[in-house]
Design an enzyme around this catalytic site. Structure first.
Site, mmCIF file in Angstrom:
data_model
loop_
_atom_site.group_PDB
_atom_site.id
_atom_site.type_symbol
_atom_site.label_atom_id
_atom_site.label_comp_id
_atom_site.label_asym_id
_atom_site.label_seq_id
_atom_site.Cartn_x
_atom_site.Cartn_y
_atom_site.Cartn_z
ATOM 1 N N SER A 156 -6.032 -46.277 32.862
ATOM 2 C CA SER A 156 -7.477 -46.510 32.832
ATOM 3 C C SER A 156 -8.290 -45.535 32.002
ATOM 4 C CB SER A 156 -8.035 -46.551 34.262
ATOM 5 O OG SER A 156 -7.643 -47.746 34.896
ATOM 6 N N SER A 174 -9.799 -49.219 33.512
ATOM 7 C CA SER A 174 -11.048 -49.446 34.212
ATOM 8 C C SER A 174 -12.179 -48.514 33.803
ATOM 9 C CB SER A 174 -10.816 -49.322 35.724
ATOM 10 O OG SER A 174 -10.376 -48.008 36.060
ATOM 11 N N LYS A 211 -17.512 -41.372 35.241
ATOM 12 C CA LYS A 211 -17.185 -42.698 35.762
ATOM 13 C C LYS A 211 -17.739 -42.873 37.174
ATOM 14 C CE LYS A 211 -13.096 -45.709 36.313
ATOM 15 N NZ LYS A 211 -11.619 -45.722 36.186
#
Length: 484
Positions: free
Chosen positions: A184, A160, A83
């Site tokens: 997330s 996210s 990420k």
């Protein structure tokens, strides 16, 4: 042997490592196949950076090792995506926000470094909801742009960590790392048909399972953690073992497991999702699992007193500390916020800078959070539960809102509710209380969308929780791959 592209794309992380260690599959061939896949599926916008030269060079080094040396690397040749808010040496860490575009940290986050030391190959950085402050991964098109769900590109992948989830679901990579503050890793896992794990955090210190200080663009030191994501729970257990040094998963049988069904987290679900979740319960019950209804009538109230004040208050101080510690291109939260691209994130940061929940922070952290933690611990102990089980999200993936990023949704014609509130409701209690949570695929809705079930366990029960997840996925089976 000669591997077809489809055979390579179907490999789990465990299978890929085994094939590379044995010499049956050259790492350079596998990495080349996945890089080509990433290029072909660039319209999903799952990745912000692709390290073609670096990934292939590392693959060649893995292939050059002796069989004995490969056998010493538990992740030999395993491609992963990371990420874009997790520090990576030599690769951009922008958190999907303009002020950090092009910023390259000097060192890997510890969780990344442990994977690399074990033989993993970082393919690239995964797109995400800007600054991790959202659950849709829909960013303004002029900047990072929206991540698209591999099962339907018109729908959100969740967030996210939506880019990590979309890349794994689309077979661009077999596994990767996300971060989780309120859900997330778990929300995007549920919406894209993969597994996502939030490890124990507790009160920090020895209770925190993953330690990545100043190595992740933060929201809240109390709530944030890195978490592995993969297509199977067994693959997540592999990555978790490498990051923590834990041994094999504990042995368990489904017969005798006591799993709590918390009433508030089974209420108000989308019907098509509820149907899938309850069908999964029937399969698990037939396999020997004992389900126990638990009221948990105070859960919503206690969680509501903690979540917002902690995240909003800590964001200002924690982001500032990361900017300074990492010598970022901007050195203040105000400078960072001034260049935020997404309207929904800009609105949140207006509140962060204004200190809208500062007055509630001390009580949230020192009064209400301990009460919530004790409430969760008592629930497990009093009912003698191994874990709690519930749908990861209240509804399946919804259409992308490219103008606002995250606005409102309805559930089977109900009054509109905030998108973030709708998708965070079930995942947030684990985050707020610091206990481990795992989302795994439960099945597909009648309209062809993935549904996830979440297992939450007592603080520190991470390896046992993963063992339960592995046993559950053996009963529930894998989902069909998206058609791309």
């Amino acid at each position: 042997m000669t591997w077809t592209v489809d055979e390579q794309l179907a490999l789990t992380a465990i299978e890929a490592v085994g094939a590379i260690q044995s010499g049956r599959l050259p790492a350079v061939d596998y990495v080349g196949t996945l890089l080509a896949r990433a290029a072909a599926l660039s319209s999903l916008n799952a990745l912000t950076t692709l390290d073609l030269d670096g990934a292939l060079a590392t693959a060649r080094r893995i292939d050059a090792l002796t069989p004995e040396a490969k056998a010493q690397l538990p992740l030999a040749g395993l491609p992963v995506v990371v990420k874009d808010n997790i520090n990576t040496a030599g690769l951009q860490t922008s958190a999907g926000t303009p002020a950090l575009e092009g910023f390259v940290p000097k060192a890997n986050a510890p969780s990344v470094q442990r994977l690399v030391d074990a033989g993993a190959i970082v393919l690239g950085k995964a797109n995400m909801h800007e600054l991790a402050f959202g659950i849709t991964s829909t960013n303004l098109a002029q900047h990072a742009g929206p991540v698209r769900n591999p099962y339907d590109p018109g729908l959100i992948p969740g967030g996210s960590s939506g880019g990590t989830a979309a890349a794994i679901s689309a077979r661009i990579a077999p596994a990767g790392l996300g971060t989780d503050t309120g859900g997330s890793t778990r929300i995007p896992a549920a919406l894209t048909g993969i597994a996502g794990f939030r490890p124990s955090v507790g009160n920090g210190g020895a209770e925190r399972r993953y330690h990545d200080p100043d190595a992740v663009v933060p929201i809240s030191h109390t709530r944030d953690t890195v978490g592995p994501m993969a297509r199977t729970v067994a693959d997540i257990a592999l990555l978790d073992g490498v990051i923590t040094g834990a041994g094999p998963l504990p042995a368990l049988t489904l017969n005798g497991l006591r799993i709590g069904l918390p009433a508030p987290l089974w209420d108000g679900l989308e019907k098509q999702l509820d149907d899938v979740a309850r069908a999964a319960l029937q399969k698990l019950e037939a396999a020997g699992v004992t389900f126990v209804a638990v009221a948990m009538s105070e859960l919503d109230m206690l969680n509501g007193m903690v979540g917002g004040p902690v995240a909003i208050h800590e964001a200002r101080h924690d982001v500032q500390a990361w900017l300074v510690a990492n010598h970022a291109p901007v050195q203040s939260v105000a400078e960072l916020a001034a260049r935020i691209a997404s309207p929904d994130v800009r609105e949140i940061y207006d509140g962060v800078l204004a200190g809208v929940l500062d007055a509630q922070y001390d009580a949230a952290l020192n009064l209400w959070r301990p009460r919530l933690q004790q409430y969760m611990a008592d629930t497990f102990a009093d009912a003698q539960l191994d874990a709690l089980l519930f749908p990861t999200t209240r509804l399946a993936a919804v259409p992308i809102d490219e103008l606002n990023g995250s606005s409102t949704v309805t559930i089977d014609g109900s009054p509109s509710i905030g998108t973030m509130d709708a998708f965070l409701r079930n995942t947030d209690p684990a985050s707020t209380s610091g206990i481990p949570g795992l989302s795994l695929p439960a099945g597909m809705t009648a309209s062809g969308l993935p549904v996830g079930l979440e297992l939450d366990g007592p603080l520190g029960s991470d390896r046992r929780l993963l063992a339960i997840g592995v046993a559950f996925e053996q009963v529930l089976g894998a989902l069909p791959a998206p058609v791309l």
